[in-house]
Structure formats: C-alpha cells, structure tokens
Write an enzyme that holds these catalytic residues in place. Structure first.
Site, PDB file in Angstrom:
ATOM      1  N   SER A   1       0.851  -1.191   0.000  1.00 30.34           N
ATOM      2  CA  SER A   1       0.000   0.000   0.000  1.00 30.34           C
ATOM      3  C   SER A   1       0.886   1.239   0.000  1.00 30.34           C
ATOM      4  O   SER A   1       2.041   1.192   0.445  1.00 30.34           O
ATOM      5  CB  SER A   1      -0.883   0.012   1.252  1.00 30.34           C
ATOM      6  OG  SER A   1      -1.491   1.280   1.440  1.00 30.34           O
TER       7      SER A   1
ATOM      8  N   TYR B   1      -1.792  -0.881  10.288  1.00 31.32           N
ATOM      9  CA  TYR B   1      -1.946  -1.227   8.873  1.00 31.32           C
ATOM     10  C   TYR B   1      -0.734  -0.739   8.091  1.00 31.32           C
ATOM     11  O   TYR B   1      -0.130  -1.483   7.312  1.00 31.32           O
ATOM     12  CB  TYR B   1      -3.225  -0.587   8.332  1.00 31.32           C
ATOM     13  CG  TYR B   1      -3.433  -0.766   6.844  1.00 31.32           C
ATOM     14  CD1 TYR B   1      -3.993  -1.937   6.341  1.00 31.32           C
ATOM     15  CD2 TYR B   1      -3.076   0.237   5.941  1.00 31.32           C
ATOM     16  CE1 TYR B   1      -4.194  -2.106   4.980  1.00 31.32           C
ATOM     17  CE2 TYR B   1      -3.270   0.076   4.579  1.00 31.32           C
ATOM     18  CZ  TYR B   1      -3.830  -1.096   4.104  1.00 31.32           C
ATOM     19  OH  TYR B   1      -4.013  -1.254   2.753  1.00 31.32           O
TER      20      TYR B   1
END
Length: 271
Positions: free
Chosen positions: A162, A176
């Site tokens: 990401s 995350y």
C-alpha cells in the site's frame, strides 16, 4: 555471459500469456482479489480462489469456468481459507496443487485495515491485522517457494502492499501502515533469498482505489475526490497492466521491485 541476441525475443518482448500456469489468489471474494483472479484466468492461468466467503468464491469460479477455453481462458476452483489459520494456508496450497497443478503464481492480496488509534486497539485486533497482513503472506510465500524449489521450477510472487508504506498522516491506521511497510521489505528480502531459483518476488503499492475496504473508509471520511490531485478514485481494473507485467513471462528479470500505483495521489495536499 548470456549473449542472447534480440532476435531470440519477440518484438516487443511483452507477452502476458499465462497458459499452463497455476495462480493462487488470496482475498479473491471481492475488490482487487476478484479482479486479479478474472484477469489471470483471462490470460490462460488456472486460478485457485481463496478467501473466507466461500459462496462468493464459488460464484466467481462458476463464472470463470463458464468462459474457460474461450480465447485460451483458464479455469478456477474455490477454496475456503481463513488467513489467520496457518493450517488453512498450507491446505490451500495443497488443494490448489492437487486440483490444478503446481502453484507458480502467488498473489498475496488479502488484507484488513485497523481503523483505530494505536493505543486503543484490542490485542485480538492487533493479532488479526498482523496475522492477515503479514504472517499469512509470509507463510504462503514460503509454502509456494518450497514446492517450486523441490520441483526446480520458476515462479512469481506478487505482494499487495500500500502507499501507506510510504506515508502515514495519523488517520488511525498505524498498524496497517506498519504491516504494509513490512510486506514491502519482505518482498525485497525474499527476492534475494530465492533469486538463484528464478522465483521472482515483487510488490504493488496501490493508493486509494474503489474497493470493499475503502467503501467503509468513504463512509467515515466522506467523498475524498476534492482532496486528490486528479479529483477521482481509480478502480481495480486500472491495476491490470501492473499485475500482468509482474506475472507475465516478459518480466523475468524483474524481482525485488516495489511499484507504486496511486494515480498521483501522493501529490495531494502539496499543490
């Protein structure tokens, strides 16, 4: 040295033909994973669809199989898999190999957000985020690589990281972001580990795309488009070319790469 001339390669050397390959895709019940599975099958790969929601996987497998053989399309099977269960991960690889053949393409796509401030997270959520986003890709990568090494076959592993790997602005997703940086580093280290065996390990770092995961985020923060450089949010289909580049035969010299695909979103708030 390899003095292969240009005449030994097609012009351009850009094939995405995956005929004969077997791909395992995690998180295949929605979003990127669903799209990736369709794309891989469209190029001739047989695809093992892995996720918890078996009903969605079976529906997708039925759709792919109905088109199998059309223009060289591959077939698909559905495998129920909880990414936090190590036995289920190994079983998914075993099932895919038994039903389809040796897995030579692995797409580590499954991931979950935390959507909480770090100091407010329950231990159970911490363990789940670490388990799904990092532990599962590690176990699957090693299981697939172990079998490829034993068979002396090349392979392709693509990890979905990401842009949170590059930047975190304090919105409540610290863990995350941490797991996605770890996944990018895992990509680099495993590419070195298995380079001698022609097992390529690469990563894609998507920005904000329209997926089931971001639907919940949009509900919390509202429409993000005014804040983005191009005033739009891309869709998973716009990742097809990057995925096929990394798994296709033409990218055999590409390993250890971490590729950002964010539609210029990194430019937000800097204009």
């Amino acid at each position: 040295m390899n003095d292969a001339s240009a005449q030994e390669f097609p012009l351009p050397n850009a094939s995405t033909d995956l005929s004969g390959s077997v791909a395992l895709v995690t998180g295949a019940s929605s979003g990127f994973g669903e799209r990736f599975a369709r794309v891989l099958a469209s190029q001739g790969a047989s695809v093992a669809l892995c996720a918890r929601r078996i009903d969605r996987l079976e529906a997708l497998a039925e759709e792919i199989n109905a088109k199998a053989g059309e223009n060289g399309g591959g077939k698909a099977i559905a495998i129920a898999m909880d990414a936090t269960d190590a036995d289920a991960l190994v079983n998914a690889v075993e099932t895919a190999e038994r039903e389809l053949g040796l897995v030579d393409i692995l797409i580590n796509n499954a991931g979950i957000p935390d959507a909480q401030r770090a100091h407010k997270m329950e231990i159970e959520l911490i363990d789940r985020v670490l388990g799904v986003n990092l532990r599962a890709p590690w176990i699957l990568s090693c299981e697939v690589a172990r079998r490829l090494l034993a068979a002396k076959k090349p392979g392709r592993i693509v990890n979905i990281s990401s842009t949170a790997h590059y930047r975190y602005d304090g919105g409540g997703a610290a863990l995350y972001a941490t797991t996605k940086t770890a996944l990018a580093r895992m990509t680099e280290t495993l590419s070195v580990e298995w380079a001698y065996a022609n097992i390529n390990v690469n990563a894609i770092c998507p920005g904000m795309f329209v997926t089931e995961m971001t639907d919940g985020m949009f509900e919390r923060i509202g429409d993000p488009r005014p804040m983005l450089a191009r005033k739009r949010v891309p869709v998973p289909a716009e990742m097809d070319s990057t995925l096929l580049y990394l798994v296709g035969p033409a990218s055999e010299c590409v390993t250890g790469a971490v590729i950002k695909v964010d539609d210029g979103q990194s430019a937000r708030m800097r204009m």
